[in-house]
Design an enzyme around this catalytic site. Structure first.
Site, short mmCIF file in Angstrom:
data_model
loop_
_atom_site.label_atom_id
_atom_site.label_comp_id
_atom_site.label_asym_id
_atom_site.label_seq_id
_atom_site.Cartn_x
_atom_site.Cartn_y
_atom_site.Cartn_z
N CYS A 2 0.87 -1.15 0.00
CA CYS A 2 0.00 0.00 0.00
C CYS A 2 0.92 1.21 0.00
CB CYS A 2 -0.87 -0.01 1.25
SG CYS A 2 -1.53 -1.63 1.66
N ARG A 27 0.16 3.31 -7.67
CA ARG A 27 0.44 1.96 -7.17
C ARG A 27 -0.81 1.09 -7.14
NH1 ARG A 27 4.99 2.33 -3.09
NH2 ARG A 27 3.97 0.65 -1.98
N TRP A 72 -4.24 -1.27 -0.10
CA TRP A 72 -4.55 -2.36 -1.03
C TRP A 72 -4.87 -3.54 -0.13
CZ3 TRP A 72 -4.94 -3.26 -6.23
CH2 TRP A 72 -4.90 -4.58 -6.65
N ASN A 98 2.05 -0.84 6.04
CA ASN A 98 2.17 -1.66 4.82
C ASN A 98 2.72 -3.01 5.24
OD1 ASN A 98 1.48 0.53 3.35
ND2 ASN A 98 3.42 0.73 2.26
N GLY A 99 2.27 -4.08 4.60
CA GLY A 99 2.79 -5.40 4.92
C GLY A 99 1.76 -6.25 5.64
N GLU A 477 3.94 -20.12 -20.52
CA GLU A 477 3.96 -18.75 -19.98
C GLU A 477 5.17 -17.98 -20.52
OE1 GLU A 477 2.17 -16.68 -18.66
OE2 GLU A 477 3.47 -15.26 -17.61
N LYS A 481 4.76 -14.50 -22.54
CA LYS A 481 5.40 -13.25 -22.13
C LYS A 481 6.15 -12.64 -23.29
CE LYS A 481 3.92 -12.84 -19.42
NZ LYS A 481 2.75 -12.56 -18.73
N GLU A 484 3.79 -11.34 -26.06
CA GLU A 484 3.03 -10.16 -25.61
C GLU A 484 3.84 -8.88 -25.73
OE1 GLU A 484 -0.01 -10.86 -21.96
OE2 GLU A 484 2.03 -11.48 -21.53
N HIS A 500 6.16 -34.42 -32.90
CA HIS A 500 4.88 -34.71 -33.57
C HIS A 500 4.39 -33.54 -34.40
CE1 HIS A 500 4.73 -38.48 -31.46
NE2 HIS A 500 4.84 -37.86 -30.30
N LYS A 596 -4.80 -4.71 -19.42
CA LYS A 596 -4.50 -5.39 -18.15
C LYS A 596 -5.69 -6.21 -17.68
CE LYS A 596 -1.93 -6.16 -14.55
NZ LYS A 596 -0.88 -7.15 -14.84
C1 G6P Z 1 -5.55 -10.05 -19.82
C2 G6P Z 1 -4.12 -9.68 -19.46
C3 G6P Z 1 -3.32 -10.95 -19.11
C4 G6P Z 1 -4.03 -11.73 -18.03
C5 G6P Z 1 -5.47 -12.07 -18.44
C6 G6P Z 1 -6.25 -12.66 -17.28
O1 G6P Z 1 -5.57 -10.70 -21.04
O2 G6P Z 1 -3.49 -9.00 -20.51
O3 G6P Z 1 -2.03 -10.58 -18.65
O4 G6P Z 1 -3.32 -12.91 -17.77
O5 G6P Z 1 -6.15 -10.88 -18.82
O6 G6P Z 1 -6.37 -11.70 -16.29
P1 G6P Z 1 -6.82 -12.02 -14.81
O7 G6P Z 1 -6.98 -10.67 -14.18
O8 G6P Z 1 -8.13 -12.75 -14.91
O9 G6P Z 1 -5.77 -12.83 -14.18
#
Ligand code: G6P
Length: 601
Positions: A2, A27, A72, A98-99, A477, A481, A484, A500, A596
């Site tokens: 936070c 943040r 948060w 925070n924490g 993943e 990454k 993306e 295959h 996001k």
């Molecule tokens: C969007 C973001 C991804 C994320 C996905 C799921 O496509 O760009 O980075 O993994 O949503 O998001 P969530 O909030 O459900 O984990």
């Protein structure tokens, strides 16, 4: 994770604190509050935006010291009551934090004659200070004695009515002091006060700062220590990113701390037990026949990692579905099916839609999320929070690590409740989990080497990631990454599937990144490495132990921590993706076409 602000000086505190909170808005937060102090103490706090806090702050005030916070949520939903600052019963001691205070439940029990007004872990702190003050301690002694009883991670700033000083102390959570012309500022990071001063003192763990009109004094274990200052050269934009060029890189580097927060206070190594604060009854957990995980994107890959964990640790059949493909169709017994939504935001429309289908079918539902109070948490039966702190870069990094760690805790919990996991085996899983933050830090310390390799291979035609078992979701993943943020063609494959089909794509221009660690059937994957090497593809291997380095063009060592080594490997893949994208000058924090949180189906 936070935000904290504080001011003690000769100007009116309220507007300085309010601007400080606005500076920290980037943040991410869900509520905010301010305490103004002189001989009295007044607290203003609101759930929602700083904007709505400003509506309740008096237009003019005279106090020249105070503290503030953006929250948060980790304990209790984002309500006015749960917002900081928290106070003691008399409203004389105010605390922002925070924490996570791990032993807050035990402390609350000891303070059973006190009335608490929030669900937070933080609220025990002002009550402990109150007790010490009542027993005759000086304010500094009271703060020191209260803090000595806390376990966990914290940055705390404390104001007491009628006491000239503010107190600030940290343990594993950042806190910085700004030495301004009109007074002293406090912040969880320098953005809180950068427009007022660039002369700062970073508190070290265990240091107590006593801030008065005369300036700052520092103490460690009751002994005075020297105050050293440094001059910041960062611009505000860089400061928000903690000196990193991009949020994504900052968040990659925050992973050890995020993981510590995820794990903090949730397991006991001696007994091999876990507490993830859920209410699903043991009888129900014993009766479930299937777990269905629904999730999108990176969360889906965290779910795939978890599916392996549930099958192996909790002896329960587990499927993972892409949320947009999910149907709760016939043949399954909804009463014996637990549907788990994995979503860092808690707002992804596809995931919400899937979980609603499960609810309509009569299944029990659970959310694993980073966001208290999010839509998903209001609809499911129970939620577990991953406590990674806000993530701003569109490409998920620290939330993936914290999701897997949380789901691993959950798998141990379910395994133990079902009687499927011995305490010995649970201890060894928890031991590996406990080693995660340190192992991730060791990988981060090797970033320069990853940078060099990324530069060397940045212009490749395509990138393939391969892995088995826990290494497979990490391969998927890793590729996600890279595509993306670099816009390069990247694919992740189950290593055994290469031959295959995908092998046809492999050439000298397509580096292959392989997971060759514990938990990823490295010996078998090495056979696939040999296949691609025979087709002249350069191979980058993340390796623990002695796994045929002679077949690799680049070897990245993964610390030997057992079954979570593939998760540590993912940090190499993140750094690689970051540096390839950076080399190409991509918009790393906001990649084209992506968002996001995707709130449309
Ligand atoms: C969007 C973001 C991804 C994320 C996905 C799921 O496509 O760009 O980075 O993994 O949503 O998001 P969530 O909030 O459900 O984990």
């Amino acid at each position: 994770m936070c935000g904290i602000v504080g001011y003690h000086g000769t100007e009116t505190a309220s507007p300085l604190l309010a601007t400080g909170l606005q500076n920290l808005e980037y943040r991410g937060y869900d509520s905010a509050g301010i305490a103004l102090v002189d001989s009295d103490l007044t607290v203003y706090k609101r759930s929602g935006e700083v904007e709505s806090l400003l509506e309740v702050l008096p237009e003019s005030s005279t106090q020249q010291r105070g503290i503030g916070h953006t929250r948060w949520s980790t304990h209790g939903p984002p309500t006015d009551e749960n917002a900081h600052p928290h106070t003691d019963e008399d409203g004389r001691v105010a605390v922002v934090h925070n924490g996570i205070i791990e032993n807050y439940e035990a402390l609350r029990a000891e303070l059973s004659d006190h009335t608490f007004t929030s669900d937070t872990d933080t609220e025990v702190v002002p009550h402990l200070i109150e007790e010490e003050l009542e027993s005759g301690a000086t304010p500094r002694e009271a703060v020191e004695a209260a803090v000595a009883r806390l376990e966990g991670t914290f940055a705390l700033v404390i104001a007491i009515a009628g006491v000239e000083e503010l107190f600030a102390i940290r343990q594993d959570s950042p806190l910085v002091i700004g030495h301004g012309e009109t007074g002293t500022f406090l912040g969880s990071d320098v953005t809180a006060f950068l427009e007022h001063t660039r002369e700062v003192t970073y508190l070290d763990d265990g240091e107590l700062a006593v801030i008065s009109g005369a300036g700052v004094e520092l103490y460690r274990d009751g002994e005075s220590v020297e105050v050293t200052t440094e001059q910041l050269t960062w611009e505000a934009d860089a400061a928000e990113k903690g000196g990193y060029e991009h949020y994504m890189r900052k968040e990659i580097h925050e992973q050890p701390r995020a993981l510590r927060q995820t794990l903090s206070g949730r397991y006991d190594l001696d007994s091999g037990t876990v507490d993830v604060e859920i209410d699903l009854p043991r009888e129900y957990l014993r009766s479930i026949e299937e777990i269905q995980i629904v999730a999108c994107g990176t969360s889906n890959y965290a779910g795939r990692y978890a599916a392996e964990l549930f099958e192996s640790l909790a002896d329960v059949r587990t499927t993972v579905e892409i949320a947009s493909e999910y149907e709760f169709s016939g043949g399954r017994d909804p009463w014996r099916t637990l549907v788990v939504a994995v979503t860092q935001s808690g707002e992804t429309a596809d995931t919400l839609s899937a979980i609603r289908k499960a609810i309509r079918a009569g299944a029990r539902t659970l959310a694993v999320t980073n966001t208290l109070g999010s839509t998903v948490t209001r609809e499911v039966d129970d939620s577990v929070f991953i406590r990674a702190g806000p993530e701003i870069g569109v490409a998920a990094t620290k939330t993936f690590a914290s999701q897997v760690a949380t789901l691993a805790l959950l798998a141990v919990y379910v395994g133990r409740e079902r009687g499927a996991l011995s305490s010995n085996r649970a201890r060894s899983v928890l031991q590996s989990l406990r080693s995660l933050p340190g192992a991730v830090q060791q990988v981060l310390d090797r970033e320069d080497a990853v940078h060099e390799v990324a530069t060397a291979y940045a212009d490749s035609e395509a990138f393939f990631f391969i892995g088995r078992k826990y290494g497979r979701p990490v391969a998927l993943e890793g590729a996600l990454k890279l595509k993306e943020i670099s816009y390069d063609h990247a694919e992740g494959f189950a290593a055994g599937e290469l031959k295959h089909g995908p092998l046809a794509l492999v050439t000298a221009e397509t580096p292959v990144l392989a997971v060759l660690t514990d938990g990823s059937a490295a010996t078998e994957t090495l056979n696939n490495v040999k296949e691609v090497q025979a087709r002249s593809a350069p191979v980058i291997g993340a390796v623990s132990g002695d796994v045929g380095e002679s077949y690799l063009d680049v070897t990245w060592e993964v610390p030997d921590i057992g079954m979570f080594e593939p998760l540590v490997t993912n940090v190499y893949w993140q750094l690689f993706a970051y540096h390839v994208a950076d080399e190409k000058g991509r918009s790393i924090d906001k990649p084209r076409n992506l968002a996001k949180s995707v709130t449309v189906e």
